[in-house]
Design an enzyme around this catalytic site. Structure first.
Site, PDB file in Angstrom:
ATOM      1  N   CYS A 114      -3.579 -84.183  89.651  1.00  0.00           N
ATOM      2  CA  CYS A 114      -2.645 -82.903  90.675  1.00  0.00           C
ATOM      3  C   CYS A 114      -2.111 -83.813  91.730  1.00  0.00           C
ATOM      4  O   CYS A 114      -1.000 -83.168  92.502  1.00  0.00           O
ATOM      5  CB  CYS A 114      -3.596 -81.969  91.202  1.00  0.00           C
ATOM      6  SG  CYS A 114      -4.175 -81.022  89.501  1.00  0.00           S
ATOM      7  N   HIS A 251       0.760 -78.702  96.578  1.00  0.00           N
ATOM      8  CA  HIS A 251       0.526 -78.484  95.339  1.00  0.00           C
ATOM      9  C   HIS A 251      -0.130 -77.254  95.147  1.00  0.00           C
ATOM     10  O   HIS A 251      -0.857 -76.545  95.859  1.00  0.00           O
ATOM     11  CB  HIS A 251      -0.538 -79.802  94.744  1.00  0.00           C
ATOM     12  CG  HIS A 251      -1.111 -79.451  93.735  1.00  0.00           C
ATOM     13  ND1 HIS A 251      -0.803 -79.259  92.507  1.00  0.00           N
ATOM     14  CD2 HIS A 251      -2.753 -79.286  93.320  1.00  0.00           C
ATOM     15  CE1 HIS A 251      -1.641 -78.911  91.390  1.00  0.00           C
ATOM     16  NE2 HIS A 251      -2.647 -79.094  92.157  1.00  0.00           N
ATOM     17  N   ASN A 281      -1.078 -73.602  87.793  1.00  0.00           N
ATOM     18  CA  ASN A 281      -1.252 -75.070  88.400  1.00  0.00           C
ATOM     19  C   ASN A 281      -0.561 -75.981  87.334  1.00  0.00           C
ATOM     20  O   ASN A 281      -1.096 -76.044  86.309  1.00  0.00           O
ATOM     21  CB  ASN A 281      -2.609 -75.243  88.566  1.00  0.00           C
ATOM     22  CG  ASN A 281      -3.150 -76.836  88.770  1.00  0.00           C
ATOM     23  OD1 ASN A 281      -1.943 -77.628  89.032  1.00  0.00           O
ATOM     24  ND2 ASN A 281      -4.295 -77.083  89.387  1.00  0.00           N
TER      25      ASN A 281
END
Ligand code: ACO
Length: 324
Positions: A114, A251, A281
């Site tokens: 990520c 993020h 996500n």
């Protein structure tokens, strides 16, 4: 005078198929209420059988090149942040290079889950600053849905698919915060937490890519602390105060993590770009997708200060401060 990497354009791509929380509630024991309350996620885009990481990366790259109004042939570096490459090798970036019709320059993938986009941006920025590349495509692209166990309600509700891209060029700057471009990048990792967020096995152990496993509470706890530290580090490195930031583009893992960072910076939610409700996500793709949305709708404007931050498996984390 110093060399700076400047953003010339950005673009994104999302698969057409949208899966809502209510759709997931038909697959596993969950509810829209539980998912929204714990994460802020309402829906996610999921790649169709023919949509691959390279195809989505290519679509995002083309959108970014169109936004920059430059031809693909000027690109001499492609860095793709991905955890879900088309093949274990070669790099997905090589496939995108070929699909763009490029026969020169160099292309490779970066793996920091990520945090991948911030890592890829730092890598490209350093090549440009050293004079080893002049025009770079930095892409975050994921078919994360293919790493999920769709019977595991703890993980399958959290992720989505997509791709986003930035085109970077080079400009001379004065070397201070008044410059346009990437002002600084800050990367960290702490491998002691390797097992907290990982796949079950991989090509070098089990011979398969494996499903996502996560210690959710530990990830959450570390994310809040580490992101607060790294945004402080980015501000201090540029002698900046939180009120000088125009946009926080984090993020998109969890609305509560995003709110924690915004609170720490004393930033109103109107100055935070959030796409988690619609995108979930998307791992390395989440930041460039959020940038693409906020540039397209006119929020992020040239000359403004944009702070990116991310945290992911490894643990890895990082930040980048950019004058757009
Ligand atoms: N629907 C309904 N119930 C669920 C679900 C679900 N989808 N998932 C878990 N539960 C249940 C659990 O089984 C548990 O039940 P129990 O009390 O009977 O045992 C209960 O809900 C509470 O579970 P917790 O795991 O304690 O829930 P928590 O409040 O920690 O929220 C979450 C879980 C949302 C994953 C949270 O820990 C989190 O956001 N962590 C950060 C992790 C993250 O964002 N990961 C993304 C990847 S990493 C990154 O990008 C940084």
């Amino acid at each position: 005078m110093i060399r700076r990497s400047v953003v010339l354009g950005c673009g994104g791509y999302l698969p057409k198929k949208i899966v809502t929380n209510d759709d997931l509630a038909k697959l596993v024991e969950t509810s829209d209420e539980w998912i929204v309350k714990r994460t802020g996620i309402k829906a996610r885009h999921i790649a169709g059988p023919d949509e691959t990481t390279s195809e989505m990366a290519l679509a995002a790259a083309r959108a970014a090149l169109a936004d920059a109004k430059i031809e693909a042939k000027t690109v001499d570096l492609i860095v793709i942040a991905t955890t879900t490459p088309d093949n274990t090798f070669p790099a997905t970036a090589a496939k995108v290079q070929a699909k763009l019709g490029l026969e020169r320059g160099f292309a490779f993938d970066v793996q920091a889950v990520c945090s991948g986009f911030v890592y890829a941006l730092a890598v490209a920025d350093n090549f440009i600053r050293l004079g080893q590349a002049r025009t770079a495509l930095v892409i975050g692209a994921e078919t994360f849905s293919r790493l999920l166990d769709w019977n595991d309600r703890v993980t399958c509700v959290l992720f989505g698919d997509g791709a986003g891209a930035l085109v970077l060029g080079v400009e001379e700057g004065r070397g201070d915060k008044s410059d346009r471009g990437i002002l600084s990048t800050h990367l960290h990792s702490d491998g002691r937490y390797y097992d907290m967020l990982r796949t079950e096995g991989g090509p070098g152990t089990t011979g398969a890519s494996g499903h996502v496993q996560m210690e959710g509470k530990e990830v959450f706890r570390h994310a809040v602390v580490r992101l607060a530290e790294v945004v402080d580090e980015a501000l201090a490195a540029n002698d900046m105060k939180p009120e000088e930031i125009d946009w926080l583009v984090p993020h998109q893992a969890n609305q509560r993590i995003i709110d924690g960072t915004a609170k720490k910076l004393n930033m109103a939610s109107e100055r935070v770009v959030t796409t988690i409700a619609e995108h979930a996500n998307t791992s390395a793709a989440s930041i460039p997708l959020a940038l693409a949305v906020a540039v397209k709708d006119g929020r992020i404007k040239r000359g403004q200060i944009v702070l990116l931050d991310a945290m992911g498996g490894g643990f890895t984390w990082g930040a980048a401060l950019i004058r757009w």
